[in-house]
Scaffold this motif. Structure first.
Motif, short mmCIF file in Angstrom:
data_model
loop_
_atom_site.label_atom_id
_atom_site.label_comp_id
_atom_site.label_asym_id
_atom_site.label_seq_id
_atom_site.Cartn_x
_atom_site.Cartn_y
_atom_site.Cartn_z
N ALA A 1 0.89 -1.11 -0.03
CA ALA A 1 0.08 0.06 0.04
C ALA A 1 0.79 1.15 -0.13
O ALA A 1 0.70 2.28 -0.94
CB ALA A 1 -1.00 0.13 1.13
N ALA A 2 1.74 1.38 0.95
CA ALA A 2 2.93 2.46 0.85
C ALA A 2 3.66 2.27 -0.53
O ALA A 2 3.65 3.84 -1.02
CB ALA A 2 3.92 2.31 1.81
N LEU A 3 4.08 1.57 -1.13
CA LEU A 3 4.73 1.66 -2.59
C LEU A 3 3.74 2.32 -3.57
O LEU A 3 3.94 2.67 -4.56
CB LEU A 3 5.22 0.39 -2.96
CG LEU A 3 6.28 -0.28 -2.02
CD1 LEU A 3 6.86 -1.46 -2.48
CD2 LEU A 3 7.66 0.96 -2.29
N TRP A 4 2.13 1.68 -3.31
CA TRP A 4 1.33 2.16 -4.47
C TRP A 4 1.23 3.63 -4.22
O TRP A 4 0.74 4.42 -5.17
CB TRP A 4 0.15 1.38 -4.07
CG TRP A 4 -0.73 1.71 -5.06
CD1 TRP A 4 -2.22 2.14 -4.73
CD2 TRP A 4 -0.92 1.57 -6.66
NE1 TRP A 4 -2.98 2.34 -5.82
CE2 TRP A 4 -2.26 2.10 -6.99
CE3 TRP A 4 -0.05 0.92 -7.51
CZ2 TRP A 4 -2.55 1.79 -8.23
CZ3 TRP A 4 -0.44 0.81 -8.74
CH2 TRP A 4 -1.63 1.30 -9.16
N ARG A 5 1.04 4.14 -3.09
CA ARG A 5 0.94 5.83 -3.06
C ARG A 5 2.29 6.21 -3.31
O ARG A 5 2.31 7.31 -3.80
CB ARG A 5 0.82 5.84 -1.42
CG ARG A 5 -0.34 5.25 -0.69
CD ARG A 5 -0.71 5.85 0.38
NE ARG A 5 -0.04 5.59 1.47
CZ ARG A 5 0.14 4.59 2.36
NH1 ARG A 5 -1.10 3.80 2.38
NH2 ARG A 5 1.00 4.35 3.31
N LEU A 6 3.28 5.64 -3.38
CA LEU A 6 4.60 6.20 -3.92
C LEU A 6 4.53 6.45 -5.40
O LEU A 6 4.73 7.58 -5.95
CB LEU A 6 5.85 5.38 -3.70
CG LEU A 6 7.16 5.75 -3.93
CD1 LEU A 6 8.29 5.57 -3.18
CD2 LEU A 6 7.63 5.42 -5.53
N PHE A 7 3.76 5.51 -6.24
CA PHE A 7 3.76 5.59 -7.56
C PHE A 7 2.64 6.86 -8.08
O PHE A 7 2.71 7.31 -9.08
CB PHE A 7 3.36 4.11 -8.16
CG PHE A 7 4.39 3.10 -7.93
CD1 PHE A 7 5.55 3.47 -8.21
CD2 PHE A 7 4.05 1.87 -7.81
CE1 PHE A 7 6.54 2.71 -7.78
CE2 PHE A 7 5.00 0.82 -7.53
CZ PHE A 7 6.21 1.18 -7.76
N VAL B 1 13.70 10.50 -8.25
CA VAL B 1 13.95 9.31 -9.08
C VAL B 1 14.45 8.13 -8.43
O VAL B 1 14.00 6.93 -8.72
CB VAL B 1 14.76 9.66 -10.30
CG1 VAL B 1 14.88 8.63 -11.43
CG2 VAL B 1 14.04 10.78 -11.15
N LYS B 2 15.43 8.27 -7.54
CA LYS B 2 15.77 7.25 -6.89
C LYS B 2 14.88 6.38 -5.93
O LYS B 2 14.88 5.23 -5.89
CB LYS B 2 17.07 7.48 -5.79
CG LYS B 2 18.22 8.07 -6.51
CD LYS B 2 19.42 8.49 -5.82
CE LYS B 2 20.64 8.81 -6.43
NZ LYS B 2 21.81 9.47 -5.62
N GLN B 3 14.02 7.30 -5.36
CA GLN B 3 12.58 6.72 -4.65
C GLN B 3 11.91 5.76 -5.35
O GLN B 3 11.30 4.78 -4.91
CB GLN B 3 12.03 7.69 -3.64
CG GLN B 3 12.98 8.27 -2.63
CD GLN B 3 12.26 9.52 -1.95
OE1 GLN B 3 11.56 10.16 -2.58
NE2 GLN B 3 12.46 9.86 -0.54
N SER C 1 9.94 0.54 -7.15
CA SER C 1 9.80 -0.38 -8.20
C SER C 1 10.41 -1.70 -8.04
O SER C 1 9.96 -2.79 -8.09
CB SER C 1 10.16 0.28 -9.65
OG SER C 1 9.60 1.35 -9.91
N LEU C 2 11.66 -1.65 -7.54
CA LEU C 2 12.36 -3.11 -7.29
C LEU C 2 11.78 -3.75 -6.10
O LEU C 2 11.97 -4.94 -6.07
CB LEU C 2 13.92 -2.60 -7.03
CG LEU C 2 14.59 -2.07 -7.90
CD1 LEU C 2 16.24 -1.71 -7.55
CD2 LEU C 2 15.07 -3.09 -9.47
N LEU C 3 11.36 -2.91 -5.04
CA LEU C 3 10.60 -3.49 -3.80
C LEU C 3 9.28 -4.08 -4.40
O LEU C 3 8.82 -5.25 -3.85
CB LEU C 3 10.72 -2.74 -2.72
CG LEU C 3 12.02 -2.15 -2.01
CD1 LEU C 3 11.82 -1.37 -1.01
CD2 LEU C 3 12.69 -3.50 -1.53
#
Length: 543
Positions: free
Chosen positions: A326-332, A351-353, A358-360
């Motif tokens: 859920a946290a990574l989906w909010r990042l995108f 960009v690094k974040q 994406s890798l995680l």
């Protein structure tokens, strides 16, 4: 016949049966508004005009006076009228008094011995700072068994308190006397029914302990085999789903090892399980059905500790994985959760974040089905076990909450449960004209609102005669308030919260939120004083 309202305009006479304790009384209840007596004819016009005029009679005061008259008279006669001398007594009453004294002394001595035993256990096993027995038992049987044992002991200790005479207010009003009697006898009716159920179940367990022990051991062996088969099935391709072999192997091996270790330890329990069944049966015979039932709940929880532990471990992994996704989906999406304002705010990620995210995100998303199938399997098993425990807890709460004495008295004497009043008018005359049908019968209902009476024909009336009747509560309305108090903690919001918790990986509550009667404070009276209290209470009953 009682005349309670008179003025210059009219005289209103009400005929009623005097209320008496144990027979009937009158009461104004809001629940009677739906049980008003249906009339077979249309109400006269003057009755409709009656309700539109100003109210000046308080029916609450009138009903209270009616309920108090006969009770106060009997109480006055009992305390003032001198008792007959012993020479005037017949042989049977004297024999009854002697038997009452003997029974009172025997029961008081037996109760004092039991009181001594309970005080001994209370003194030696209830010291939390020194006694390891109390700490261990409270931790093992911390759900409902310990509470039910305290409830049963306090009920046994407090029986002479509930048998004492009521206060002066209860003696002077039939309604208050009925309420005090219901409160006093509800506990003992519950205790009697509980002990009868305990003897019924206890003797059955005692005579069939070997068969029950063998059946339970076979069930536990089959349950362990089912868990092993389920874990092996999940380690392959369950229902055709292609899972991650490495993660499924790790979760499956951890589960199989935990199940095998617990099955090995359960073999040692099997040697003493027959004694456990016999102990539960004896406990049910002595203390009632609820105490061994509560112990069964704790034993089920203890026996399935490996399932709840595995479910907790896999739920922890599953919930962390869901939160990370859920946290990574909010990042995108360029969003960030604001914990202070409890909302999503816009945020510019670097960009690094995005690359690290994406890798995680990819491996976590691909591993989610593997974790999900293990979580679903153990959640279903653990939820089934919790539902069985909750069902037993609901049964215990229903046994404690059911008003058995009220149900019995409602079937035998419905007059002890009034629900509103209604007036049957059979005589109505005015000073100038007499009713064309003076002996007609009409019915006028009354709920919790005050009634008012004035001249209804705009003429000077002479009198109005009516008979006071009472509506009665149905058995459902007698029982429903008790069950409603038991299930106060159960609501749609709690059920939806539990369902949402299962979806996101949270532990569901192991109790359903039912309420048990609170244990009364522990008594610390001297033994001689407790004996006198028991003896005097029983003597008062025989008197």
């Amino acid at each position: 016949m009682d005349k309670f309202c008179q003025n210059m305009m009219f005289t209103y006479v009400i005929v009623y049966e005097p209320p008496s304790y144990g027979a009937h009384h009158f009461s104004l209840c809001r629940s009677s508004s739906n049980d008003q007596v249906k009339t077979s004819m249309k109400n006269p016009k003057w009755i409709d005009e009656l309700h539109k005029q100003q109210k000046f009679i308080e029916l609450d005061t009138v009903i209270l006076a009616i309920n108090c008259t006969t009770a106060a008279k009997k109480s006055f006669e009992r305390h003032v009228v001198p008792r007959r001398s012993s020479s005037q007594l017949s042989v049977f009453p004297m024999f009854f008094v002697i038997i009452g004294h003997l029974v009172s002394k025997f029961m008081a001595s037996f109760s004092t011995m039991f009181y001594f035993v309970l005080q001994f256990f209370q003194t030696h096993f209830n010291n939390e700072s020194e006694s390891w027995i109390y700490v261990t038992s409270a931790n093992v049987f911390k759900r409902t068994a310990w509470i039910n044992i305290q409830i049963r002991c306090s009920q046994i200790l407090y029986w002479p308190i509930f048998l004492q005479e009521n206060d002066l207010r209860s003696q002077s009003c039939v309604e208050y006397a009925e309420k005090a009697a219901m409160h006093r006898h509800s506990m003992w009716s519950t205790l009697v029914v509980d002990i009868l159920l305990g003897n019924l179940v206890g003797w059955s367990l005692f005579y069939h302990s070997d068969t029950i022990c063998l059946s339970v051991l076979n069930f536990t062996h089959g349950f362990a085999t089912f868990l092993r088969s389920g874990c092996v099935w999940l380690m392959g391709n369950p229902a055709g789903f292609k899972l991650n072999g490495e993660l499924a192997g790790v979760l499956g091996m951890v589960s199989l090892n935990a199940i095998q270790i617990w099955s090995t330890l359960w073999i040692f329990v099997g040697f003493i399980f027959n004694y456990i069944i016999r102990g539960l049966s004896i406990l049910g015979i002595l203390c009632g059905f609820t105490v061994p039932a509560a112990l069964v709940v704790d034993m089920i929880t203890f026996a399935t500790l490996h399932v709840s532990t595995l479910n907790w471990l896999i739920a922890l992994v599953y919930s962390l994985q869901i939160q990370a996704l859920a946290a990574l989906w909010r990042l995108f999406r360029g969003r960030k959760w604001n914990p202070l304002r409890q909302r999503l705010d816009s945020f510019d990620y670097t960009v690094k974040q995005h690359i690290v995210g994406s890798l995680l995100f990819t491996p976590l998303l691909l591993l989610l089905p593997t974790t999900s199938v293990f979580y679903i399997f153990f959640s279903i098993v653990d939820t089934t076990i919790n539902l069985i425990c909750i069902l037993i807890e609901v049964t215990i709460s229903v046994i404690h909450a059911t008003p058995y004495i009220k149900i019995f008295l409602r079937l035998v004497k419905p007059g002890r449960f009034p629900s509103g009043i209604w007036l049957e008018i059979f005589g109505c005359e005015s000073s100038s004209t007499v009713s064309p049908n003076a002996d007609f019968t009409d019915k006028m209902t009354s709920s919790n609102e005050s009634c008012h009476l004035k001249d209804f024909n705009r003429e000077k009336s002479s009198f109005l005669v009516s008979v006071l009747h009472s509506n009665y509560l149905s058995i459902g309305k007698v029982v429903l308030p008790h069950y409603r108090n038991v299930f106060l903690g159960v609501s749609r919001s709690s059920i939806s919260t539990a369902a949402y918790g299962i979806l996101i990986g949270q532990r569901i509550p192991s109790t359903c939120g039912t309420l048990l009667p609170s244990p009364m404070p522990w008594m610390s009276l001297p033994y001689k004083e407790y004996w006198c209290l028991c003896h005097d209470s029983l003597i008062a009953c025989f008197r």
